[in-house]
Design a protein around this motif. Sequence first.
Motif, short mmCIF file in Angstrom:
data_model
loop_
_atom_site.label_atom_id
_atom_site.label_comp_id
_atom_site.label_asym_id
_atom_site.label_seq_id
_atom_site.Cartn_x
_atom_site.Cartn_y
_atom_site.Cartn_z
N SER A 1 -1.48 13.61 -1.96
CA SER A 1 -0.86 13.54 -2.83
C SER A 1 0.86 12.23 -2.25
O SER A 1 0.45 12.41 -0.91
N GLY A 2 1.25 12.62 -3.73
CA GLY A 2 2.48 11.91 -3.12
C GLY A 2 2.00 10.48 -3.12
O GLY A 2 1.26 10.00 -3.69
N THR A 3 2.93 9.94 -3.87
CA THR A 3 3.59 8.00 -4.07
C THR A 3 3.64 6.82 -3.23
O THR A 3 3.58 6.02 -3.14
N ASN A 4 4.80 7.81 -1.88
CA ASN A 4 5.13 7.37 -1.14
C ASN A 4 4.40 6.42 0.18
O ASN A 4 3.38 7.33 0.56
N THR A 5 4.26 5.27 0.51
CA THR A 5 2.97 4.26 1.77
C THR A 5 3.73 5.86 2.37
O THR A 5 5.45 5.61 3.31
N LYS B 1 3.63 5.45 9.00
CA LYS B 1 2.60 5.09 9.99
C LYS B 1 1.85 3.81 9.72
O LYS B 1 1.06 3.58 10.55
N ILE B 2 1.44 3.72 8.06
CA ILE B 2 0.61 2.98 7.63
C ILE B 2 1.20 1.28 7.94
O ILE B 2 0.02 0.80 8.99
N TYR B 3 2.27 0.98 8.28
CA TYR B 3 2.81 -0.77 8.69
C TYR B 3 2.29 -0.17 10.35
O TYR B 3 2.12 -1.34 10.79
N SER B 4 2.36 0.51 11.24
CA SER B 4 2.11 0.28 12.26
C SER B 4 0.87 0.41 12.19
O SER B 4 0.16 -0.15 13.54
N HIS C 1 -1.50 4.61 -0.57
CA HIS C 1 -1.52 4.36 0.25
C HIS C 1 -2.17 2.13 -0.34
O HIS C 1 -1.99 1.46 0.23
N THR C 2 -2.98 2.83 -1.41
CA THR C 2 -3.45 1.36 -2.56
C THR C 2 -2.36 0.14 -2.39
O THR C 2 -2.54 -0.79 -3.10
#
Length: 408
Positions: free
Chosen positions: A293-297, A300-303, A319-320
């Motif tokens: 759930s949630g909408t903020n990215t 950790k995805i950027y690293s 994520h998308t």
Amino acid sequence: MLAPEPFFEPRGTPFSEFHRIKALVEDGHHVDLVTYPIGRDVDLPNLCIIRTWRPPLVSKVPIGPSAVKVLLDALLTLTILRVALLGGRRYDAIHSHEEMGVLGVWLGRRLGIPHLYDMHSSLPQQLGNFRFSRSKALRWGFEKAEGYMVRGSQVVITICQELQDTVHEMGVGDRAVLIENVMGGDVDPTPGPGRDAVRAAWGLTPTQPVVLYTGTFEQYQGLDLLLEASVRLKALVPDLAVLVVGGDAAQVSELAARAESAGAPLVFTGQRPPSDVPHFVDACDALVSPRISGTNTPLKIYSYLRSGRPIVATNLRTHTQVLTADSAVLVEPTPDALAAGLAEVLQDRQAAARLAASAHQLADARYSRQSYLSRTRQAYALLLESMRPRPRTVPLAGAAPSGGREPR
């Protein structure tokens, strides 16, 4: 800078605040950070950390809305007012994070200086994400507070496209600057013990497939989903291990007991220093983000994009708005789908390498450190420009002003 968080702790918003400050002081700004009494000091030039009084028996701050945060925010408000109104310093601007934007807007008007609101999340959405309250009155209050902060600020920084769209819908998109948390949980690199040594420290062999999860244990992170998926994945990859980095002692104990009961191949490290995380990444074969759930990215995805490891993540907006099918395996948030996605990258190493290379290219093209610094400068140039006097327009001789009336 007003930060209603434990600073510094290795979790989302404090990481973001750290990198904001680091960018500002590198550009020559001096930052007085007024924050909670909890967290460790960091050593950065031109940074002064001012902490509020610590109440008895308060040693930690849960993520999201809580009674503890209400108490600490009240104390933080008093400290902010003392520093800003009685401290003897003259400030050029106020930079507020999260709910302290309410005080920041008012204080900026009181002092006649510009205010920047750093919008890490939607406050009304937090009520649902953290299951804090279903009160319609409380949600209404959060919506009003968010509108006051966004519309009352000279500049708004958003950290993902979803929040940028929200600010545009509120009619102030011309004052919004999107700065993704491309620094993620990054820290200055330190020499590590090496892949095999890290594995050995946690009872893993040099050759067994290892999936890595890093982050908090909050409900929206999807740890229950990961546990169930790992049981199914073990049937496809028998010698699998899932290394779980994060969680406090109580959270780890509870989830470890459930994992043992279910036969899930989870290995728990508990909370580790941020400098250890890159070494765990080096020791793994795949990275997973099972948010539900949630909408903020997730930061950790950027690293993760720069890690050289394939990413498997749930196919949700969280994520998308960053990840695509070319840079990650995106799966539905179900145990079977997550297990199948992880099996895919563990069993097809060539496809996994292609994904990791594509993710790295995406990071270089759109989420570089230089882009982060450039947008930070853009936000501050816009902030300081907002308070410069605008030249008055003088009508040409003989011309009637707007409305058709002669000047008096």
